[in-house]
Design an enzyme around this catalytic site. Sequence first.
Site, PDB file in Angstrom:
ATOM      1  N   GLU A   1       0.851  -1.199   0.000  1.00 12.44           N
ATOM      2  CA  GLU A   1       0.000   0.000   0.000  1.00 12.44           C
ATOM      3  C   GLU A   1       0.877   1.236   0.000  1.00 12.44           C
ATOM      4  O   GLU A   1       0.620   2.197   0.734  1.00 12.44           O
ATOM      5  CB  GLU A   1      -0.931   0.029   1.221  1.00 12.44           C
ATOM      6  CG  GLU A   1      -1.901  -1.128   1.290  1.00 12.44           C
ATOM      7  CD  GLU A   1      -3.031  -0.871   2.275  1.00 12.44           C
ATOM      8  OE1 GLU A   1      -2.723  -0.633   3.452  1.00 12.44           O
ATOM      9  OE2 GLU A   1      -4.195  -0.896   1.850  1.00 12.44           O
TER      10      GLU A   1
ATOM     11  N   CYS B   1     -10.910   2.909   6.047  1.00  8.15           N
ATOM     12  CA  CYS B   1     -10.132   4.129   6.288  1.00  8.15           C
ATOM     13  C   CYS B   1     -10.462   5.230   5.279  1.00  8.15           C
ATOM     14  O   CYS B   1     -10.541   6.402   5.641  1.00  8.15           O
ATOM     15  CB  CYS B   1      -8.644   3.815   6.245  1.00  8.15           C
ATOM     16  SG  CYS B   1      -8.102   3.013   4.724  1.00  8.15           S
TER      17      CYS B   1
HETATM   18 ZN   LIG Z   1      -7.541   4.550   3.126  1.00  8.36          ZN
END
Ligand SMILES: [Zn+2]
Length: 803
Positions: free
Chosen positions: A323, A407
């Site tokens: 990520e 998120c």
């Molecule tokens: Zn995120």
Amino acid sequence: MKNYGALIYVFIAGTILFGGCSAEDSPADYPIRPVTFTSVKLTDNFWAPRIKKNASVTIPIAFSYCESTGRIKNFEIAGGLDTGRFRTIYPFDDSDVFKIIEGASYSLQTFPDPQLEAYLDTLIYKIGMAQEEDGYLYTNRTIAEMHGGEGLHDWASPNRWELDSILSHELYNLGHLYEAAVAHFQATGKRSLLDIALKSADLVDKDFGPDRVKVYPGHQVIEMGLVKLYRVTGEKKYLDLARFFLDIRDNGDMYNQAHMKVVDQTEAVGHSVRATYMYSGMADIAAIEGDEDYLDAISKIWEDIVCRKIYITGGIGATGGNEGFAEPYFLPNMSAYCETCASIGDIFTNHRLFLLHGESKYIDILEKTLYNSMLSGVSLSGDRFFYPNPLESNGQHSRQAWFGCACCPSNVARFVPAIPGYIYAVTDKDLYVNLFASNNAEFMMGERKIRIAQRTDFPWDGNVEISLFPETPGRFSVRIRIPGWAVNEAIPCGLYKFDGKNDEDYLIQLNGDTIIPLVENGYAVIEHKWDKGDQIAISFPLPVRKVKADERIRDDIGKVAIQRGPVIYCAEWPDNNTGNVLNLVLDENAQFSTEFDPSLLNGTQVIKTSGWQTRRTLEGNVDLLPGEYITLIPYALWNNRGPGQMRVWLPLVRERARPLPAPTIAFNSRVTASRMTNLLPAVNDQDLPEHSNDRSVSYYHWWPAKDQWEWIQYDFEKPHTISSSMIYWFDDGPDGGCRIPDAWEMLYLSDNIWKPVRARTKYTVTKNGWDTLNFSPVRVSSVKIKVRLSRDFSAGVYEWIVR
Ligand SMILES: [Zn+2]
């Protein structure tokens, strides 16, 4: 060490924080102060509707997902208001609730809503109940301890904090709690959540320290949260704790930027959200304590990102596996990660760097990210979200209503209401105009109250009028940001460059007279004795510009991106001839025209140009089809009309296009498989990989299935005689869940019975290459491959050819 002097700084002021402090005894902070969003009322057609949508749609649905997924129930159970086990998947699920409370608090300041305020009160009561006696707050552990430790998340240790540097996210949750608490306090004046936060922070301060627990936060954010608690309370221990959490990072993982001391870091590495939150925390401490070593490190890291690791959309974080950041110049488009949270984090960092240095290059990056990669994260309807924001799609990408790991939606919910706070900034003698959007604002510049009105149709039109109404006339500087795009710079540092030069200059007038102000740090500085009604008129040229990438970015070679002002455009399926855009080639000599389409995507400027579709022939050549118009829309608006092809980087040569497939047997077949997904068209699209983990090419997979047989079938249009079959497998090892399969078998349908072909060559299973099987010719209408997945992994296919 540098002392920035005593300045009042209120980060997001709904109320005066340093009650009774005079300018002399207020603590040091950023030398430039943002004009907070509560002082700026947007009246434009671009951002204001989105902020309204965030309040009316995004925040309510985000709360409702927190209810329906059990995130709020977790607080109720931990607080003894209900019984049961931990309801959700991740130990950081508490953080989503905190982030949405932060967003709701911001939103309340623009859209007062007694019902929402009451809902927050109830929620905060539940959070307070879930907090343990000594201040500890982490619903997963509290609930597990009610069941004798059963149900404690695998990522957490039986001892508090012990695994935070790895995955427990105890401090991550708290960082978001602190940010929410300060926002709620400033929005409502209520101390309820702030008291919970302070009780928690006091425990963290008691437990952590050089001679106590020395575990660094695995997911940064608490650093920024603690600085906000310091600003609200003036208690230096919170600031010291933030610095402690930064300074103990060393000898850890590169994934979360703990591989060396933060002051020795010069490159952006690892998980990009963690990274940008950390850089933002470092900037806060550098501003308050004048720490040159922190400043030095984040300046070098900023350069590494902007010169080598950023997408033309402002997105960062190229790879999904971590990520995060990849090697310099590795910026693939279809698999671009560009997490929405990372865009928001990078905006935080660039805003802070601007507040430190007063240089426009930071706002150039902020603006680019805001209008493109960040904005793409949320649909026009406000209820669909992208986690990754790719720059190219074959139709496999779609915004989602919510995510298991949520998120991004919760970050959007809290970021959007604060957007007006990025428009202006001040010192006692300078007024910075950073962004262009119609608004009315009223704020203090030192001792002087000033009202300002900005009128513009930006980003569609480059004319901006700014009227000033200082309460008392006086001499100060108005600093108008001259964006890089207005002076032939596509992005600071030149990773992307405009193709050719635009000779048209921007124009500035003061009360009707053209002036040529000095440009300092990227700002036109207009010094004047300002009086009520003084007017600045700026005219930025907004030609359509072609952008070329540094040739080390492989995926962009032979292609251009189209930019107008800060807005990056893309070709999307609904606007173009056949719904195909990946096969387009742009006519290098074509003109561009722009027009505003009020009915398209809530009203948007579109660009029209011309080019050709391409098609592969049976001989393997690429033909240009008859010329046609190409329509481009702003990148951030794609995928509001369903999934389909989209492309930001448009080829100038046919070799860089993905031509329409040749009319092969496979292409003309009906494809079915043991798992019918929208990835299936990949197997006969003639889009061929360079290796078995080539994420720039679409593929089909059976993940998470493993240790079983799967199949793909072609039903031909009419019977064909075939004698060979070629397969290219997908394998995303060692990180991913797919490997080449154990075995495969080719079958054909004869009299309604599937029979194996009579192989003339051996069956092979190859990584990074083709498996070709020759067999005795058969005249058939349907063929099938059966694939044996390995015991521990799934498998996938890029392409299956029959001849
Ligand atoms: Zn995120």
